[in-house]
Write a protein that holds these residues in place. Sequence first.
Motif, short mmCIF file in Angstrom:
data_model
loop_
_atom_site.label_atom_id
_atom_site.label_comp_id
_atom_site.label_asym_id
_atom_site.label_seq_id
_atom_site.Cartn_x
_atom_site.Cartn_y
_atom_site.Cartn_z
N LEU A 7 0.83 -1.20 0.00
CA LEU A 7 0.00 0.00 0.00
C LEU A 7 0.86 1.25 0.00
N TYR A 8 1.92 1.26 0.81
CA TYR A 8 2.80 2.43 0.88
C TYR A 8 3.50 2.68 -0.46
N ILE A 9 3.99 1.62 -1.09
CA ILE A 9 4.67 1.78 -2.38
C ILE A 9 3.70 2.29 -3.43
N MET A 10 2.50 1.75 -3.45
CA MET A 10 1.50 2.20 -4.43
C MET A 10 1.14 3.66 -4.21
N GLN A 11 0.93 4.05 -2.97
CA GLN A 11 0.58 5.44 -2.69
C GLN A 11 1.75 6.38 -2.96
N SER A 12 2.97 5.88 -2.82
CA SER A 12 4.13 6.69 -3.18
C SER A 12 4.17 6.96 -4.67
N PHE A 13 3.87 5.94 -5.47
CA PHE A 13 3.80 6.14 -6.93
C PHE A 13 2.72 7.16 -7.28
N VAL A 14 1.58 7.05 -6.63
CA VAL A 14 0.49 7.99 -6.89
C VAL A 14 0.91 9.41 -6.49
N GLY A 15 1.57 9.54 -5.34
CA GLY A 15 2.03 10.85 -4.87
C GLY A 15 3.03 11.48 -5.82
N PHE A 16 3.96 10.68 -6.35
CA PHE A 16 4.94 11.25 -7.27
C PHE A 16 4.31 11.54 -8.64
N ALA A 17 3.28 10.80 -9.02
CA ALA A 17 2.55 11.13 -10.25
C ALA A 17 1.82 12.46 -10.08
N LEU A 46 18.03 21.43 -12.00
CA LEU A 46 18.16 20.98 -10.61
C LEU A 46 16.99 21.52 -9.79
N ALA A 47 16.61 22.77 -10.01
CA ALA A 47 15.49 23.35 -9.27
C ALA A 47 14.19 22.62 -9.58
N VAL A 48 13.98 22.28 -10.84
CA VAL A 48 12.76 21.55 -11.21
C VAL A 48 12.78 20.15 -10.59
N PHE A 49 13.92 19.49 -10.62
CA PHE A 49 14.02 18.16 -10.01
C PHE A 49 13.74 18.22 -8.52
N LEU A 50 14.32 19.20 -7.81
CA LEU A 50 14.10 19.31 -6.37
C LEU A 50 12.66 19.68 -6.06
N LEU A 51 12.06 20.53 -6.88
CA LEU A 51 10.66 20.88 -6.69
C LEU A 51 9.79 19.63 -6.85
N TRP A 52 10.08 18.83 -7.87
CA TRP A 52 9.34 17.60 -8.09
C TRP A 52 9.55 16.61 -6.93
N LEU A 53 10.80 16.46 -6.50
CA LEU A 53 11.14 15.50 -5.44
C LEU A 53 10.45 15.86 -4.13
N PHE A 54 10.57 17.10 -3.71
CA PHE A 54 10.01 17.48 -2.41
C PHE A 54 8.48 17.49 -2.44
N ASN A 55 7.90 17.91 -3.54
CA ASN A 55 6.44 17.82 -3.65
C ASN A 55 6.01 16.36 -3.70
N GLY A 56 6.79 15.50 -4.33
CA GLY A 56 6.48 14.08 -4.38
C GLY A 56 6.50 13.46 -3.00
N ILE A 57 7.46 13.84 -2.19
CA ILE A 57 7.52 13.32 -0.82
C ILE A 57 6.29 13.75 -0.03
N VAL A 58 5.91 15.01 -0.17
CA VAL A 58 4.73 15.51 0.55
C VAL A 58 3.46 14.83 0.04
N PHE A 59 3.29 14.78 -1.28
CA PHE A 59 2.07 14.20 -1.84
C PHE A 59 1.99 12.70 -1.54
N ALA A 60 3.12 12.00 -1.55
CA ALA A 60 3.11 10.58 -1.22
C ALA A 60 2.69 10.36 0.23
N GLY A 61 3.20 11.19 1.12
CA GLY A 61 2.81 11.08 2.53
C GLY A 61 1.34 11.36 2.74
N VAL A 62 0.83 12.37 2.03
CA VAL A 62 -0.59 12.69 2.15
C VAL A 62 -1.44 11.57 1.57
N GLN A 63 -1.04 11.03 0.43
CA GLN A 63 -1.79 9.93 -0.17
C GLN A 63 -1.84 8.73 0.76
N PHE A 64 -0.72 8.41 1.37
CA PHE A 64 -0.66 7.26 2.28
C PHE A 64 -1.54 7.52 3.51
#
Length: 107
Positions: A7-17, A46-64
């Motif tokens: 469940l965590y892995i699936m929600q992480s994929f959804v969060g990064f999407a 690099l800025a776009v990658f970090l923006l994507w990464l940090f938003n992905g971490i937040v969205f994955a946590g919220v999804q989970f």
Amino acid sequence: MPKLVKLYIMQSFVGFALSTAFVGMLLWFDVARLWYLVTHTSAGPLAVFLLWLFNGIVFAGVQFAISIMRMEEKEIDPGAGGPKVRLEPQPVLAKVDTKRNVLSPRN
């Protein structure tokens, strides 16, 4: 693999999407001239990658968190058996040591 890990892995994929869509929309709609900033500096990718990464971490946590909170909890049928526990308050006696102002349990 345990169901919770799946469940965590699936929600992480959804969060990064979702993060990909969010960052894409930020760049597409040029919010705060972000597109200009990332295309006209050497650190833009690099800025776009970090923006994507940090938003992905937040969205994955919220999804989970949302998926965990939406899980059903099966109600326990009181007539289904099992131990019957009746809780009753019990007085607890304590004596006060007036010299030191300390509570100590009475034996």
